[in-house]
Design a protein around this motif. Structure first.
Motif, PDB file in Angstrom:
ATOM      1  N   LYS A 197     -10.705   7.410  -4.376  1.00 29.91           N
ATOM      2  CA  LYS A 197     -10.725   6.214  -3.535  1.00 29.91           C
ATOM      3  C   LYS A 197      -9.457   5.393  -3.784  1.00 29.91           C
ATOM      4  O   LYS A 197      -8.699   5.654  -4.730  1.00 29.91           O
ATOM      5  N   THR A 198      -9.247   4.400  -2.955  1.00 25.54           N
ATOM      6  CA  THR A 198      -8.091   3.521  -3.064  1.00 25.54           C
ATOM      7  C   THR A 198      -8.109   2.796  -4.410  1.00 25.54           C
ATOM      8  O   THR A 198      -9.153   2.330  -4.858  1.00 25.54           O
ATOM      9  N   THR A 199      -6.924   2.697  -5.053  1.00 31.45           N
ATOM     10  CA  THR A 199      -6.866   2.246  -6.447  1.00 31.45           C
ATOM     11  C   THR A 199      -5.699   1.282  -6.681  1.00 31.45           C
ATOM     12  O   THR A 199      -4.592   1.510  -6.189  1.00 31.45           O
ATOM     13  N   GLY A 239       0.833  -1.189   0.000  1.00 31.12           N
ATOM     14  CA  GLY A 239       0.000   0.000   0.000  1.00 31.12           C
ATOM     15  C   GLY A 239       0.870   1.242   0.000  1.00 31.12           C
ATOM     16  O   GLY A 239       1.710   1.416   0.888  1.00 31.12           O
ATOM     17  N   GLN A 296      -7.450  -0.282   4.124  1.00 33.91           N
ATOM     18  CA  GLN A 296      -8.040   0.030   2.821  1.00 33.91           C
ATOM     19  C   GLN A 296      -7.520  -0.902   1.734  1.00 33.91           C
ATOM     20  O   GLN A 296      -8.254  -1.297   0.832  1.00 33.91           O
ATOM     21  N   VAL A 297      -6.231  -1.264   1.824  1.00 37.84           N
ATOM     22  CA  VAL A 297      -5.659  -2.213   0.863  1.00 37.84           C
ATOM     23  C   VAL A 297      -6.317  -3.581   1.021  1.00 37.84           C
ATOM     24  O   VAL A 297      -6.692  -4.232   0.044  1.00 37.84           O
ATOM     25  N   VAL A 349      -3.158   4.669  -2.071  1.00 35.07           N
ATOM     26  CA  VAL A 349      -4.141   5.278  -1.173  1.00 35.07           C
ATOM     27  C   VAL A 349      -3.855   6.776  -1.165  1.00 35.07           C
ATOM     28  O   VAL A 349      -2.764   7.199  -0.804  1.00 35.07           O
ATOM     29  N   ARG A 395       1.157   5.339   0.114  1.00 33.58           N
ATOM     30  CA  ARG A 395       0.533   6.633   0.340  1.00 33.58           C
ATOM     31  C   ARG A 395       0.905   7.535  -0.833  1.00 33.58           C
ATOM     32  O   ARG A 395       2.081   7.725  -1.127  1.00 33.58           O
ATOM     33  N   GLU A 420      -4.241   2.483   8.707  1.00 35.98           N
ATOM     34  CA  GLU A 420      -5.385   2.917   7.910  1.00 35.98           C
ATOM     35  C   GLU A 420      -5.203   2.512   6.446  1.00 35.98           C
ATOM     36  O   GLU A 420      -6.152   2.048   5.797  1.00 35.98           O
ATOM     37  N   ILE A 421      -3.998   2.670   5.924  1.00 40.11           N
ATOM     38  CA  ILE A 421      -3.720   2.269   4.549  1.00 40.11           C
ATOM     39  C   ILE A 421      -3.862   0.754   4.395  1.00 40.11           C
ATOM     40  O   ILE A 421      -4.468   0.266   3.432  1.00 40.11           O
ATOM     41  N   GLU A 471      -1.195   6.185   9.967  1.00 38.49           N
ATOM     42  CA  GLU A 471      -1.571   6.166   8.554  1.00 38.49           C
ATOM     43  C   GLU A 471      -1.321   4.793   7.948  1.00 38.49           C
ATOM     44  O   GLU A 471      -2.066   4.351   7.063  1.00 38.49           O
ATOM     45  N   THR A 480      -5.394  10.654   5.044  1.00 36.64           N
ATOM     46  CA  THR A 480      -5.334   9.361   5.734  1.00 36.64           C
ATOM     47  C   THR A 480      -5.099   9.565   7.220  1.00 36.64           C
ATOM     48  O   THR A 480      -5.695   8.893   8.064  1.00 36.64           O
TER      49      THR A 480
END
Length: 395
Positions: free
Chosen positions: A101-103, A89, A389-390, A146, A91, A385-386, A382, A182
């Motif tokens: 959004k996360t990609t 992931g 999301q991953v 992210v 940042r 959090e990342i 962070e 984030t």
């Protein structure tokens, strides 16, 4: 179980965590700081090992390769082969209007990140470098971006729109984007969880080499100090923060600066560095205590700017429940926290000095019992959090 390596590349630092998901167990973590300076340091810890090594780290590419060697070190490492990492992931600071959004990263995504270099010149270039080096070292891992700007997609038009011709907003996407999303998302959610109150009015103050402040109402970002790029807002390590745009015209038309020189001046030679000769707050605080008037004034200016934003955001939300300090300076500098909270009794902010001076890595409240506004120090995470999301995207 999946091992997710989270890479958080700052303008002068490189943080990482190898996190096992969904258990959220941190297998290894560390920080490379003062990148590009002679006194660079690599901090690394894993089960049974923790250490710091002074080593010249010329750039972010060198930093990532050094971290990778540590992760696979026979004695200190936690993996034997790169294939043990399922996803990475990254940042990424600026997503423009393309990414909200996360990609998953592909060539098209990398090209778009590169096209945004001019909007985040201190961050998107090293962010992309991290991606490219990670692809070489971990070719089988899923690479995921992210974006810092994503959390601020909830900011209303009245706050993100500039008073310039409409077509520049509509056709050229010139508007406020917001950054450090984030971090602000993580700490504001932590505060809401601790208070068991989802409808809180929160101001999150992220103070590091880059600094920003966010108004969070009912869990959503409604305003933010950084704008079209991470240059505006608070005074930062090397960035000027808010400045009259006419200064730029004056530098170019009257003082013969080129546009490139102005960009270099405002992003890399201003802020605390321009005011004091130092970009690291630890050095500035030490010099201020010795009587260095330039450093003392720089601290006063920095604090004054933060207070102005707190006042404006409290007005925008018609109230304030929680004031959060986070990131490297916000978490570790009791001096900055005290200076910001001094003479803020009009807002109901009262600091407990004993609590403020107590060092801890835990979430903690540092306001007095009678303070109408809760003042909290919440270490940002962070990386976690990342990783969350991953995990959601690749599971």
């Amino acid at each position: 179980m999946k091992n997710i390596l989270v890479i958080n590349t700052g303008s002068s630092s490189f943080k990482f965590q190898l996190i096992q998901m969904p258990t959220e167990e941190v297998l290894a973590s560390g920080l490379v700081e003062r990148i590009g300076q002679e006194n660079s340091e690599i901090h690394y810890s894993s089960e049974g090992f923790s250490g710091t090594k002074e080593k010249e780290v010329a750039n972010h590419s060198v930093a990532l390769k050094a971290v990778t060697n540590l992760l696979m070190d026979p004695e200190k490492g936690v993996i034997k082969d790169a294939s043990e990492i399922a996803a990475i992931g990254h940042r990424v600071v600026h997503g423009g209007t393309t990414f909200s959004k996360t990609t998953i990263i592909d060539e098209k995504v990398k090209k778009e990140i590169k096209s945004l270099f001019s909007l985040a010149p201190l961050h998107n270039p090293p962010n992309l470098t991290g991606i490219e080096v990670a692809e070489e070292v971990f070719p089988k891992a899923q690479q995921v971006a992210v974006f810092d700007t994503a959390f601020h997609s909830s900011i209303p038009k009245k706050a993100y729109k500039y008073a310039i011709p409409n077509k520049l907003t509509e056709e050229k996407n010139i508007r406020l984007y917001g950054f450090h999303g984030t971090s602000h998302k993580y700490v504001s959610e932590q505060a809401a969880r601790i208070l068991d109150k989802s409808d809180s009015k929160i101001i999150s103050v992220h103070l590091g080499n880059g600094c920003s402040i966010t108004a969070v109402e009912n869990g959503k970002s409604i305003d933010h100090s950084m704008g079209f790029t991470p240059l505006s807002g608070l005074i930062m390590g090397t960035r000027s923060g808010d400045i009259d745009p006419s200064v730029i015209f004056h530098l170019v038309e009257k003082l013969d600066y080129t546009i490139e020189e102005v960009n270099e001046l405002l992003t890399k030679k201003s802020g605390m560095l321009g005011l004091t000769g130092y970009s690291d707050l630890r050095d500035i605080e030490a010099e201020a205590q010795k009587g260095n008037r330039e450093c003392q004034l720089a601290l006063e200016m920095n604090v004054y700017r933060i207070k102005k934003y707190i006042g404006s955001y409290a007005a925008a939300m018609n109230g304030l429940d929680v004031l959060i300090f986070t990131a490297g300076i916000g978490e570790n500098s009791s001096t900055m926290r005290k200076l910001v909270c001094d003479n803020m009794d009009f807002f109901g902010i009262e600091l407990d000095e004993e609590k403020n001076n107590t060092r801890s890595k835990e979430n903690r409240e540092i306001s007095t019992k009678s303070s109408k506004v809760k003042v909290m120090v919440i270490p940002t995470n962070e990386e976690l959090e990342i990783a969350k999301q991953v995990q959601e995207l690749v599971s």
